[in-house]
Structure formats: C-alpha cells, structure tokens
Scaffold this active site. Structure first.
Site, PDB file in Angstrom:
ATOM      1  N   ASN A 164       0.874  -1.180   0.000  1.00 50.11           N
ATOM      2  CA  ASN A 164       0.000   0.000   0.000  1.00 50.11           C
ATOM      3  C   ASN A 164       0.907   1.226   0.000  1.00 50.11           C
ATOM      4  OD1 ASN A 164      -1.796   2.047   0.511  1.00 50.11           O
ATOM      5  ND2 ASN A 164      -2.268   1.399   2.625  1.00 50.11           N
ATOM      6  N   TRP A 165       1.024   1.842  -1.170  1.00 53.50           N
ATOM      7  CA  TRP A 165       1.983   2.950  -1.295  1.00 53.50           C
ATOM      8  C   TRP A 165       1.467   4.236  -0.668  1.00 53.50           C
ATOM      9  CZ3 TRP A 165       4.227   2.743  -7.003  1.00 53.50           C
ATOM     10  CH2 TRP A 165       4.797   1.477  -7.219  1.00 53.50           C
ATOM     11  N   LYS A 166       0.181   4.295  -0.385  1.00 51.49           N
ATOM     12  CA  LYS A 166      -0.436   5.518   0.150  1.00 51.49           C
ATOM     13  C   LYS A 166      -0.144   6.708  -0.778  1.00 51.49           C
ATOM     14  CE  LYS A 166      -0.154   3.379   4.634  1.00 51.49           C
ATOM     15  NZ  LYS A 166      -0.095   3.508   6.084  1.00 51.49           N
ATOM     16  N   GLU A 181      -6.847   4.852   7.722  1.00 50.44           N
ATOM     17  CA  GLU A 181      -6.661   6.267   7.377  1.00 50.44           C
ATOM     18  C   GLU A 181      -7.904   6.826   6.687  1.00 50.44           C
ATOM     19  OE1 GLU A 181      -2.919   5.720   5.342  1.00 50.44           O
ATOM     20  OE2 GLU A 181      -2.028   5.166   7.260  1.00 50.44           O
ATOM     21  N   GLU A 212      -5.338  -4.783  10.572  1.00 48.03           N
ATOM     22  CA  GLU A 212      -4.316  -3.753  10.770  1.00 48.03           C
ATOM     23  C   GLU A 212      -4.609  -3.009  12.065  1.00 48.03           C
ATOM     24  OE1 GLU A 212      -2.358  -2.613   6.802  1.00 48.03           O
ATOM     25  OE2 GLU A 212      -4.143  -1.388   6.998  1.00 48.03           O
ATOM     26  N   SER A 227       3.477  -1.775  10.428  1.00 45.30           N
ATOM     27  CA  SER A 227       4.926  -1.818  10.665  1.00 45.30           C
ATOM     28  C   SER A 227       5.537  -3.198  10.406  1.00 45.30           C
ATOM     29  CB  SER A 227       5.259  -1.321  12.072  1.00 45.30           C
ATOM     30  OG  SER A 227       4.817   0.017  12.237  1.00 45.30           O
ATOM     31  N   GLY A 240       2.873  -1.027   4.247  1.00 43.46           N
ATOM     32  CA  GLY A 240       2.876   0.397   3.912  1.00 43.46           C
ATOM     33  C   GLY A 240       4.290   0.879   3.628  1.00 43.46           C
ATOM     34  N   GLY A 241       4.908   1.501   4.616  1.00 41.48           N
ATOM     35  CA  GLY A 241       6.227   2.112   4.448  1.00 41.48           C
ATOM     36  C   GLY A 241       7.253   1.233   3.745  1.00 41.48           C
TER      37      GLY A 241
HETATM   38  P1  PGA Z   1       2.861   0.480   7.595  1.00 43.72           P
HETATM   39  O1  PGA Z   1       1.384   0.647   6.965  1.00 43.72           O
HETATM   40  O2  PGA Z   1       3.425  -0.807   7.056  1.00 43.72           O
HETATM   41  O3  PGA Z   1       3.619   1.682   7.116  1.00 43.72           O
HETATM   42  O4  PGA Z   1       2.699   0.445   9.073  1.00 43.72           O
HETATM   43  C1  PGA Z   1       0.561  -0.453   6.777  1.00 43.72           C
HETATM   44  C2  PGA Z   1      -0.732   0.001   6.176  1.00 43.72           C
HETATM   45  O5  PGA Z   1      -1.202   1.095   6.516  1.00 43.72           O
HETATM   46  O6  PGA Z   1      -1.318  -0.695   5.330  1.00 43.72           O
END
Ligand code: PGA
Length: 250
Positions: free
Chosen positions: A9-11, A98, A168, A214, A235-236
C-alpha cells in the site's frame, strides 16, 4: 493451503515517474522466479495507467487504494470502480484506517464501496483493526467483530471467496510498533472463527487474512509464520523495492 499474499500500500507516496520505476523493479525481480506468494501493489490512482502497461499482472497484480461508493455521475474528484476495472486494476483496498479516521468513512459507506467493487468485477482488500485505546480497554475483539458484521457479514459466500481481509491494528500502522506474532495470531484466529460461525469452516479456512502495521523485512518471517497469518499488507516498507522483495521472500 491458502494463498500467501503480500500487498504493498503505497499511500500518497512517490511521483508517477518514481512509481513506475519502483513497479518495474518489483516486476523485474520476480519475473523469472518461482514464488509461493501472490504479489499485489497498490499505487496512487495517478500511477495506475502507466504501471498497468509496464508490469505483467501474472507476476505482480495491480490494486487501487480506494474507490467511490457511487457508480458514476456528478461526483467531482471521485474515481469509480468501473474506471479502475477499465485500467486493468484487480484489487481495491477498502476500509483502511486512514480512510476511516481522516475521511470519516463509516461502515455503511464501506459496505457501499465493497458493493461497487464487486459490481465492477474487482476484488476488495477489506481492512479492519482497533485503535490503542480500544485494545487497552480490552474491546479489540468486539471492535473488529463489529467491523466484520457491518460489512463482511452482509456479503454472500461467492463474494467472500473473492476477497482478502487485512487485520491492521491502528496503533501499529506507520508507528514502528508491530503487533507481536502472538497478538497477530490471536486476532487472526478470532477473525477466522468469527467468519466460520457465520459462513462455515470451508469459507473461513480459504479466506486469506493479511497482517498490516509496521511489517518490515526483519519481522515478516515470524509474523507470516503464524498459523492464521497468510501474508501482509505493507505500507512504508513497500516503497523500497529491496525491502518489499525481502518481505515477499519471507
Ligand atoms: P505500515 O502501513 O506498514 O507503514 O505500518 C501499513 C498500512 O497502513 O497498510
């Protein structure tokens, strides 16, 4: 055996030109390799057209991060599930925390979105998870169960077979604090049991449950080693080709 899945998930990160490079790196790496996991990347909308043309979706599948709950019409700034389908997208993340918290997406809205996703013959990656206060108050199981009841329980069996559920915990997203493998397993087992009670064991045993929050190259193996954790929503760490590749290998 359930499908193993790692989804990125690149956001709201990377420029379109940078995103194409990242997608091509991931595609290139896995192109000629046998892999045990399905790989999905979910770039921003603006990147999807070009990335769809640059990757081989038998190798790396394409997802979007959101869609409108309306089918089409006068909804300035919205993107429909049909538009995503037409671009070659296969998956849509629905209910990310989010979106729930910053854009006030209620369970009712999320259910509508999931309907649009199925109508367009796309597949949802449905996210659920509690905030820290709810966990501290020992309400986390109840919160996640309600999130499932308000959306997933309203679907039919054939729809369930087409979806992914991602657990999550909100307190773990982007914080560097990961749920322990035991905490992840405990909630995943609970989600599977909840689905089994409503839809039966066969459906519950076949649905992929991803952990997100994370998840990094150094903790992915232990998390993915849990019985009911079938992969991750990343994510990150999905923004660096090497990190993402290491997580898929885990
Ligand atoms: P994160 O995000 O790996 O940066 O914690 C996960 C997500 O929001 O899908």
């Amino acid at each position: 055996m359930r499908t193993r899945i790692v989804a990125g998930n690149w956001k709201m990160n990377t420029l379109p030109s940078e995103g194409v490079v990242l997608a091509k790196e991931i595609n290139q790496y896995f192109k000629s390799k046998d892999k045990d996991a399905k790989i999905i990347i979910c770039p921003p909308y603006t990147h999807l057209y070009e990335i769809a043309n640059q990757i081989d979706q038998d190798n790396v599948e394409l997802g979007a991060q959101n869609c409108s709950y309306e089918k089409s019409g006068a909804y300035t700034g919205e993107i429909s599930a049909d538009m995503l389908k037409n671009l070659g997208v296969k998956w849509v993340i629905i209910g990310h925390s989010e979106r729930r918290s910053y854009y006030n997406e209620s369970d009712e809205i999320l259910f509508e979105k999931v309907q649009r996703v199925f109508e367009s013959e796309l597949n949802p990656i449905f996210c659920c998870g509690e905030v820290l206060e709810q966990r501290n108050n020992k309400n986390h199981f109840k919160v996640v169960k309600t999130q499932l009841e308000n959306v997933v329980f309203k679907l039919n069996e054939s729809e369930l077979k087409k979806m992914i559920i991602a657990y999550e915990p909100v307190w773990a997203i982007g914080t560097g604090i990961t749920a322990s493998p035991g905490q992840a397993q405990e909630m995943h087992a609970f989600i599977r049991k909840t689905i089994a009670e409503k839809f039966g064991n066969n459906i519950a045993e076949s649905i992929p449950l991803l952990y997100g929050g994370s998840c990094k190259p150094n903790n992915a193996k232990e998390l993915f080693g849990q019985d009911d954790v079938d992969g991750g929503l990343i994510g990150g760490a999905s923004l660096k080709a090497n990190d993402f590749i290491e997580i898929v290998k885990a």
